[in-house]
Write an enzyme that holds these catalytic residues in place. Structure first.
Site, PDB file in Angstrom:
ATOM      1  N   SER A 179      30.593 -11.297   1.996  1.00 47.19           N
ATOM      2  CA  SER A 179      30.953 -12.558   2.052  1.00 47.19           C
ATOM      3  C   SER A 179      29.779 -13.389   2.838  1.00 47.19           C
ATOM      4  O   SER A 179      28.462 -13.346   2.391  1.00 47.19           O
ATOM      5  CB  SER A 179      32.162 -13.041   2.541  1.00 47.19           C
ATOM      6  N   THR A 180      30.216 -14.119   3.625  1.00 45.75           N
ATOM      7  CA  THR A 180      29.030 -15.189   4.361  1.00 45.75           C
ATOM      8  C   THR A 180      28.150 -14.210   5.001  1.00 45.75           C
ATOM      9  O   THR A 180      28.162 -13.344   6.059  1.00 45.75           O
ATOM     10  CB  THR A 180      29.961 -15.652   5.629  1.00 45.75           C
ATOM     11  N   HIS A 205      31.067 -12.914  -2.330  1.00 47.52           N
ATOM     12  CA  HIS A 205      31.883 -14.430  -2.532  1.00 47.52           C
ATOM     13  C   HIS A 205      30.871 -15.124  -2.937  1.00 47.52           C
ATOM     14  O   HIS A 205      30.118 -15.600  -2.180  1.00 47.52           O
ATOM     15  CB  HIS A 205      32.611 -14.753  -1.187  1.00 47.52           C
ATOM     16  N   MET A 298      33.180 -13.725   6.334  1.00 51.61           N
ATOM     17  CA  MET A 298      34.204 -14.297   6.979  1.00 51.61           C
ATOM     18  C   MET A 298      35.589 -13.938   6.386  1.00 51.61           C
ATOM     19  O   MET A 298      35.569 -13.743   5.095  1.00 51.61           O
ATOM     20  CB  MET A 298      33.956 -15.757   6.849  1.00 51.61           C
ATOM     21  N   ASP A 301      39.132 -10.366   3.431  1.00 53.40           N
ATOM     22  CA  ASP A 301      39.322  -9.788   1.957  1.00 53.40           C
ATOM     23  C   ASP A 301      38.764  -8.388   2.003  1.00 53.40           C
ATOM     24  O   ASP A 301      37.687  -8.184   2.356  1.00 53.40           O
ATOM     25  CB  ASP A 301      38.199 -10.752   1.026  1.00 53.40           C
TER      26      ASP A 301
END
Length: 362
Positions: A179-180, A205, A298, A301
Site C-alpha cells: 500500500s503506502t 492499493h 498503511m 489489509d
C-alpha cells in the site's frame, strides 16, 4: 507524529484553484488533530509559506502555473525533505504524472473530488485524506534519511539464479501485497529479481486508471514481464500480474492451470483491490510452495490471511520497519505472529531465490 505530539498536525495546502484550497481547508479543518496553517496558489508562494509556517505536511497539486508540482517536489526533496501528499486527477495523464511524483518522493496521493461529488463521496474523501495526512505527519525523519540514500533511479543489485528449481514453478505462486510506499518498494524488489521464477501476482492499493500505467512503468525497468492482470488469463512463470485498480484479484485453478479471476465485489478492509482477497484466494489453492510477501503499507489489509498462510506452512516474508515507509500492514502481520521472516527490502530477493533454488544468492 510531529515533533510536538500535543499540537495538531500543521498542513499547508498548495493548489492553484481557490475553490480546491477552500474545500480541502474545510474538510481537513473538521479533524481536531489537524490544523491548516496556510494555503498557496503556486510553488513560489509555497516556498515562502514553508519557511514562515514550518508545516508538518503539504498537500500539493500537480498542475500549477509558473512551476508544475513534480518539479517543485523534486526541488523540495533535495533541499528540505518533508511529507507531501499529491492531489491528482483520475486521468491517463494524471496517472503518469502522479507515478512520477511518487518516484520523486511524495509519500502518497489522493484523487481530487469532482465538481459534482455527492455529500457521501466528499465525506469519504475527507476521511481518507485526514488519515493520509495523519500517517504522513510521522514520516518526516524517515524522508530525511531516505533523501540521503541513493537516488531512486540508481541501478539495483540484480539477483542471479544458481542450482535447479526446487519445485514446479507452474503450480505455485508468489503473491505480494503493498500500500503506502509500495509503488517504490515494488519497483526496487522486482528490479532485483530474475525472470526464472513462479508467476507473481501483486495487489497494490491503487485506483482504477493508475494500475495499467503502473504496470507499464515497472515492465520498462524489470527483467520480469510485468502487466495488468486480465480476467481468465493463464498465470505464467516469469511474469508479474498487477491487480487492476477498482477490482479484486484471486488466483484460481481451472483444468489444472492457474488463472486470474477478477471481481467487482464490495471493498474488503475498505480496499478494492484488497490484499486479503488475493491472499485468501491463494490459500484455497493449497499450493505448499507458494510464497506470501507483505511490503510497506498503511492499515492491516492482508494480515489475517497472511497469518493463516504462515500457520498452514507457507513461507511468509515481511518487510521490516526500518526499510518500510509505513509499517502498518507488515507490522500487523508481525504482531499476529504471521511472519516466517522479517527482512529489509533488499534482502527479500535473496530469500525468494533461496526458497525457489537450492543455493541461490544475490
Amino acid at each position: 507524529m510531529p515533533t510536538n505530539a500535543n499540537r495538531p498536525v500543521r498542513v499547508l495546502i498548495v493548489d492553484d484553484s481557490l475553490v480546491v484550497r477552500d474545500v480541502i481547508s474545510e474538510l481537513l479543518g473538521q479533524q481536531s488533530t489537524i490544523e491548516v496553517v496556510g494555503t498557496a496558489a503556486d510553488p513560489y508562494e509555497a516556498r515562502q509559506q514553508i519557511k514562515a509556517l514550518q508545516p508538518d505536511v503539504i498537500t500539493l497539486d500537480i498542475e500549477m502555473p509558473r512551476m508544475d508540482g513534480v518539479t517543485f517536489l523534486r526541488n523540495l526533496m533535495r533541499l528540505h525533505p518533508m511529507p507531501v501528499i499529491m492531489l491528482s486527477s483520475l486521468t491517463h495523464e494524471g496517472a503518469d504524472i502522479t507515478l512520477e511524483a511518487l518516484e520523486a518522493g511524495a509519500v502518497d496521493f489522493i484523487a481530487k473530488p469532482g465538481a459534482d461529488s455527492s455529500d457521501s463521496s466528499l465525506e469519504h474523501f475527507a476521511q481518507v485524506l485526514q488519515q493520509k495526512v495523519m500517517t504522513a505527519a510521522g514520516l518526516g525523519q524517515r524522508l530525511t534519511a531516505r533523501a540521503r540514500q541513493r537516488p531512486s533511479t540508481a541501478p539495483q543489485t540484480q539477483a542471479k539464479t544458481t542450482g535447479r528449481p526446487a519445485f514446479d514453478f507452474s503450480r505455485n505462486l508468489i503473491a505480494i501485497g503493498a500500500s503506502t510506499g509500495g509503488t517504490e518498494a515494488l519497483r526496487d524488489l522486482l528490479q532485483a529479481l530474475p525472470p526464472e521464477l513462479p508467476p507473481i501476482i501483486v495487489t497494490q492499493h491503487i485506483p482504477g486508471g493508475f494500475s495499467a500505467r503502473f504496470a507499464r512503468r515497472l515492465n520498462s525497468n524489470c527483467r520480469l514481464t510485468v502487466k495488468e492482470a486480465e480476467q481468465g488469463e493463464k498465470l505464467l512463470p516469469g511474469q508479474v500480474y498487477i491487480t487492476p485498480g477498482g477490482l479484486h484479484l484471486q488466483p484460481v485453478r481451472i483444468g489444472g492451470e492457474l488463472r486470474v479471476q477478477l471481481d467487482d465485489s464490495e471493498p474488503v478492509n475498505r480496499h478494492k483491490p484488497s490484499v486479503e482477497v488475493m491472499f485468501n484466494g491463494l490459500l484455497r489453492l493449497d499450493t505448499t510452495n507458494s510464497v506470501l510477501v507483505m511490503l510497506t503499507g498503511m492499515g492491516e489489509d492482508g494480515a489475517d490471511a497472511m497469518t493463516t498462510g504462515h500457520r498452514a506452512g507457507l513461507l511468509t516474508l515481511v518487510q521490516d520497519q526500518a526499510s518500510s515507509l509505513v509499517w502498518g500492514m507488515p507490522g500487523a502481520v508481525v504482531k499476529r505472529g504471521g511472519a516466517s521472516q522479517t527482512l529489509a527490502l533488499d534482502q527479500i530477493p535473496s530469500a525468494l531465490l533461496k526458497h525457489c533454488y537450492a543455493g541461490s544468492s544475490l
